[in-house]
Design a protein around this motif. Structure first.
Motif, PDB file in Angstrom:
ATOM      1  N   MET A  45      16.286   1.654   1.379  1.00  0.00           N
ATOM      2  CA  MET A  45      15.424   2.207   2.422  1.00  0.00           C
ATOM      3  C   MET A  45      14.044   2.579   1.896  1.00  0.00           C
ATOM      4  SD  MET A  45      16.242   5.283   4.971  1.00  0.00           S
ATOM      5  CE  MET A  45      15.031   5.998   6.031  1.00  0.00           C
ATOM      6  N   ASP A  46      13.990   3.329   0.818  1.00  0.00           N
ATOM      7  CA  ASP A  46      12.700   3.785   0.321  1.00  0.00           C
ATOM      8  C   ASP A  46      11.791   2.622  -0.042  1.00  0.00           C
ATOM      9  OD1 ASP A  46      13.527   6.380   0.664  1.00  0.00           O
ATOM     10  OD2 ASP A  46      14.124   6.658  -1.414  1.00  0.00           O
ATOM     11  N   ASP A  47      12.303   1.667  -0.815  1.00  0.00           N
ATOM     12  CA  ASP A  47      11.487   0.533  -1.246  1.00  0.00           C
ATOM     13  C   ASP A  47      11.046  -0.324  -0.070  1.00  0.00           C
ATOM     14  OD1 ASP A  47      11.786   1.329  -3.845  1.00  0.00           O
ATOM     15  OD2 ASP A  47      13.367  -0.103  -4.316  1.00  0.00           O
ATOM     16  N   VAL A  48      11.979  -0.634   0.819  1.00  0.00           N
ATOM     17  CA  VAL A  48      11.659  -1.507   1.951  1.00  0.00           C
ATOM     18  C   VAL A  48      10.621  -0.859   2.850  1.00  0.00           C
ATOM     19  CG1 VAL A  48      12.548  -2.530   4.074  1.00  0.00           C
ATOM     20  CG2 VAL A  48      13.837  -2.736   1.961  1.00  0.00           C
ATOM     21  N   PHE A  49      10.849   0.387   3.244  1.00  0.00           N
ATOM     22  CA  PHE A  49       9.912   1.021   4.155  1.00  0.00           C
ATOM     23  C   PHE A  49       8.576   1.302   3.494  1.00  0.00           C
ATOM     24  CE2 PHE A  49      13.597   2.236   6.930  1.00  0.00           C
ATOM     25  CZ  PHE A  49      13.227   1.380   7.944  1.00  0.00           C
ATOM     26  N   ARG A  50       8.584   1.713   2.238  1.00  0.00           N
ATOM     27  CA  ARG A  50       7.316   1.964   1.544  1.00  0.00           C
ATOM     28  C   ARG A  50       6.492   0.677   1.495  1.00  0.00           C
ATOM     29  NH1 ARG A  50       8.846   2.831  -3.546  1.00  0.00           N
ATOM     30  NH2 ARG A  50       8.370   0.681  -4.001  1.00  0.00           N
ATOM     31  N   ASP A  51       7.122  -0.405   1.037  1.00  0.00           N
ATOM     32  CA  ASP A  51       6.400  -1.670   0.914  1.00  0.00           C
ATOM     33  C   ASP A  51       5.987  -2.221   2.269  1.00  0.00           C
ATOM     34  OD1 ASP A  51       6.754  -1.413  -1.784  1.00  0.00           O
ATOM     35  OD2 ASP A  51       8.365  -2.893  -1.919  1.00  0.00           O
ATOM     36  N   THR A  52       6.873  -2.132   3.243  1.00  0.00           N
ATOM     37  CA  THR A  52       6.578  -2.640   4.577  1.00  0.00           C
ATOM     38  C   THR A  52       5.467  -1.837   5.223  1.00  0.00           C
ATOM     39  OG1 THR A  52       8.846  -3.373   4.840  1.00  0.00           O
ATOM     40  CG2 THR A  52       7.546  -3.162   6.842  1.00  0.00           C
ATOM     41  N   PHE A  53       5.572  -0.526   5.186  1.00  0.00           N
ATOM     42  CA  PHE A  53       4.545   0.305   5.801  1.00  0.00           C
ATOM     43  C   PHE A  53       3.215   0.132   5.096  1.00  0.00           C
ATOM     44  CE2 PHE A  53       6.842   3.706   8.482  1.00  0.00           C
ATOM     45  CZ  PHE A  53       7.640   2.736   9.025  1.00  0.00           C
ATOM     46  N   ARG A  54       3.234  -0.017   3.783  1.00  0.00           N
ATOM     47  CA  ARG A  54       1.989  -0.250   3.048  1.00  0.00           C
ATOM     48  C   ARG A  54       1.343  -1.547   3.555  1.00  0.00           C
ATOM     49  NH1 ARG A  54       3.414  -0.569  -2.439  1.00  0.00           N
ATOM     50  NH2 ARG A  54       3.312   1.681  -2.503  1.00  0.00           N
ATOM     51  N   TYR A  55       2.151  -2.593   3.673  1.00  0.00           N
ATOM     52  CA  TYR A  55       1.631  -3.885   4.140  1.00  0.00           C
ATOM     53  C   TYR A  55       1.114  -3.792   5.573  1.00  0.00           C
ATOM     54  CZ  TYR A  55       1.524  -8.647   5.894  1.00  0.00           C
ATOM     55  OH  TYR A  55       1.141  -9.813   6.489  1.00  0.00           O
ATOM     56  N   LEU A  56       1.893  -3.168   6.438  1.00  0.00           N
ATOM     57  CA  LEU A  56       1.566  -3.166   7.861  1.00  0.00           C
ATOM     58  C   LEU A  56       0.462  -2.186   8.224  1.00  0.00           C
ATOM     59  CD1 LEU A  56       5.151  -3.334   9.365  1.00  0.00           C
ATOM     60  CD2 LEU A  56       3.503  -5.186   9.171  1.00  0.00           C
ATOM     61  N   PHE A  57       0.436  -1.047   7.554  1.00  0.00           N
ATOM     62  CA  PHE A  57      -0.451   0.021   7.999  1.00  0.00           C
ATOM     63  C   PHE A  57      -1.543   0.396   7.010  1.00  0.00           C
ATOM     64  CE2 PHE A  57       3.629   0.644  10.177  1.00  0.00           C
ATOM     65  CZ  PHE A  57       3.199   0.518  11.488  1.00  0.00           C
ATOM     66  N   GLU A  58      -1.614  -0.318   5.880  1.00  0.00           N
ATOM     67  CA  GLU A  58      -2.592   0.043   4.852  1.00  0.00           C
ATOM     68  C   GLU A  58      -4.021   0.041   5.396  1.00  0.00           C
ATOM     69  OE1 GLU A  58      -2.931  -0.698   0.160  1.00  0.00           O
ATOM     70  OE2 GLU A  58      -2.594  -2.486   1.346  1.00  0.00           O
ATOM     71  N   GLU A  59      -4.374  -0.995   6.165  1.00  0.00           N
ATOM     72  CA  GLU A  59      -5.728  -1.058   6.713  1.00  0.00           C
ATOM     73  C   GLU A  59      -5.987   0.115   7.663  1.00  0.00           C
ATOM     74  OE1 GLU A  59      -6.331  -4.844   8.531  1.00  0.00           O
ATOM     75  OE2 GLU A  59      -5.946  -5.929   6.663  1.00  0.00           O
ATOM     76  N   ASP A  60      -4.989   0.449   8.486  1.00  0.00           N
ATOM     77  CA  ASP A  60      -5.145   1.557   9.430  1.00  0.00           C
ATOM     78  C   ASP A  60      -5.336   2.876   8.683  1.00  0.00           C
ATOM     79  OD1 ASP A  60      -4.680  -0.298  11.444  1.00  0.00           O
ATOM     80  OD2 ASP A  60      -2.547   0.173  11.570  1.00  0.00           O
ATOM     81  N   ILE A  61      -4.545   3.073   7.632  1.00  0.00           N
ATOM     82  CA  ILE A  61      -4.625   4.309   6.853  1.00  0.00           C
ATOM     83  C   ILE A  61      -5.965   4.392   6.142  1.00  0.00           C
ATOM     84  CG2 ILE A  61      -3.662   5.527   4.863  1.00  0.00           C
ATOM     85  CD1 ILE A  61      -0.899   4.369   5.791  1.00  0.00           C
ATOM     86  N   GLU A  62      -6.381   3.280   5.522  1.00  0.00           N
ATOM     87  CA  GLU A  62      -7.667   3.272   4.818  1.00  0.00           C
ATOM     88  C   GLU A  62      -8.822   3.560   5.768  1.00  0.00           C
ATOM     89  OE1 GLU A  62      -8.128  -0.348   2.576  1.00  0.00           O
ATOM     90  OE2 GLU A  62      -6.403   0.114   1.311  1.00  0.00           O
ATOM     91  N   LYS A  63      -8.754   2.981   6.973  1.00  0.00           N
ATOM     92  CA  LYS A  63      -9.819   3.227   7.951  1.00  0.00           C
ATOM     93  C   LYS A  63      -9.829   4.697   8.362  1.00  0.00           C
ATOM     94  CE  LYS A  63     -11.696   1.846  12.431  1.00  0.00           C
ATOM     95  NZ  LYS A  63     -12.421   3.077  12.484  1.00  0.00           N
ATOM     96  N   ALA A  64      -8.656   5.283   8.584  1.00  0.00           N
ATOM     97  CA  ALA A  64      -8.576   6.693   8.967  1.00  0.00           C
ATOM     98  C   ALA A  64      -9.131   7.581   7.860  1.00  0.00           C
ATOM     99  CB  ALA A  64      -7.140   7.069   9.290  1.00  0.00           C
ATOM    100  N   VAL A  65      -8.790   7.269   6.621  1.00  0.00           N
ATOM    101  CA  VAL A  65      -9.282   8.062   5.492  1.00  0.00           C
ATOM    102  C   VAL A  65     -10.799   7.930   5.392  1.00  0.00           C
ATOM    103  CG1 VAL A  65      -9.310   8.214   2.958  1.00  0.00           C
ATOM    104  CG2 VAL A  65      -7.127   8.016   4.171  1.00  0.00           C
ATOM    105  N   HIS A  66     -11.298   6.691   5.523  1.00  0.00           N
ATOM    106  CA  HIS A  66     -12.750   6.468   5.449  1.00  0.00           C
ATOM    107  C   HIS A  66     -13.466   7.216   6.575  1.00  0.00           C
ATOM    108  CE1 HIS A  66     -16.449   4.436   4.339  1.00  0.00           C
ATOM    109  NE2 HIS A  66     -16.660   4.231   5.620  1.00  0.00           N
ATOM    110  N   ASP A  67     -12.913   7.144   7.793  1.00  0.00           N
ATOM    111  CA  ASP A  67     -13.518   7.835   8.933  1.00  0.00           C
ATOM    112  C   ASP A  67     -13.544   9.341   8.698  1.00  0.00           C
ATOM    113  OD1 ASP A  67     -13.815   5.379  10.113  1.00  0.00           O
ATOM    114  OD2 ASP A  67     -12.241   5.672  11.619  1.00  0.00           O
ATOM    115  N   ASP A  68     -12.463   9.872   8.114  1.00  0.00           N
ATOM    116  CA  ASP A  68     -12.396  11.300   7.834  1.00  0.00           C
ATOM    117  C   ASP A  68     -13.430  11.685   6.781  1.00  0.00           C
ATOM    118  OD1 ASP A  68     -11.152  13.811   8.400  1.00  0.00           O
ATOM    119  OD2 ASP A  68     -10.241  13.710   6.402  1.00  0.00           O
ATOM    120  N   ARG A  69     -13.582  10.846   5.757  1.00  0.00           N
ATOM    121  CA  ARG A  69     -14.579  11.115   4.717  1.00  0.00           C
ATOM    122  C   ARG A  69     -15.989  11.090   5.307  1.00  0.00           C
ATOM    123  NH1 ARG A  69     -12.037   7.658  -0.333  1.00  0.00           N
ATOM    124  NH2 ARG A  69     -10.390   9.158  -0.767  1.00  0.00           N
TER     125      ARG A  69
END
Length: 121
Positions: A57-81
């Motif tokens: 579970m940990d490996d699959v979800f971590r890797d999957t979420f990183r792949y699927l949502f990395e751009e969204d997370i990076e954009k949110a972090v950049h917008d917050d900065r």
């Protein structure tokens, strides 16, 4: 994808599906994976338990979420900065301090200053 969200999907089937779809790298497929995973998590509550029991579970979800949502997370972090930098610029704080705290480049901060009508030195 439909088989995966159906009743009785096994953890290994979900893992195989996710791994195959991620390897394709197509943006439409990526969006479909997000949808399938969302439905799986909502509909099949047993799925999480099976993945946990499988020790994957940990490996699959971590890797999957990183792949699927990395751009969204990076954009949110950049917008917050950028929001932090704008607030600091409005208070006339030094650029060097804004760079240090916001972790944005000097060029980005200067562009923000210009957009706010603040004179750039």
């Amino acid at each position: 994808g439909i088989k995966i969200i159906g009743e009785g999907a096994k953890a290994d089937e979900v893992i195989d599906y996710v791994e195959k779809t991620i390897s394709i790298g197509d943006e439409n497929v990526r969006e479909n994976v997000k949808t399938v995973i969302g439905v799986c998590l909502s509909v099949n509550k047993k799925l999480g338990e099976e993945l946990k029991e499988a020790g994957k579970m940990d490996d699959v979800f971590r890797d999957t979420f990183r792949y699927l949502f990395e751009e969204d997370i990076e954009k949110a972090v950049h917008d917050d900065r950028e929001r932090v930098a704008r607030d600091m610029l409005k208070k006339n704080l030094p650029f060097s301090l804004i760079e240090e705290i916001s972790k944005l480049s000097g060029d980005v901060i200067r562009n923000l200053a210009v957009s706010l009508g603040i004179a750039v030195v």
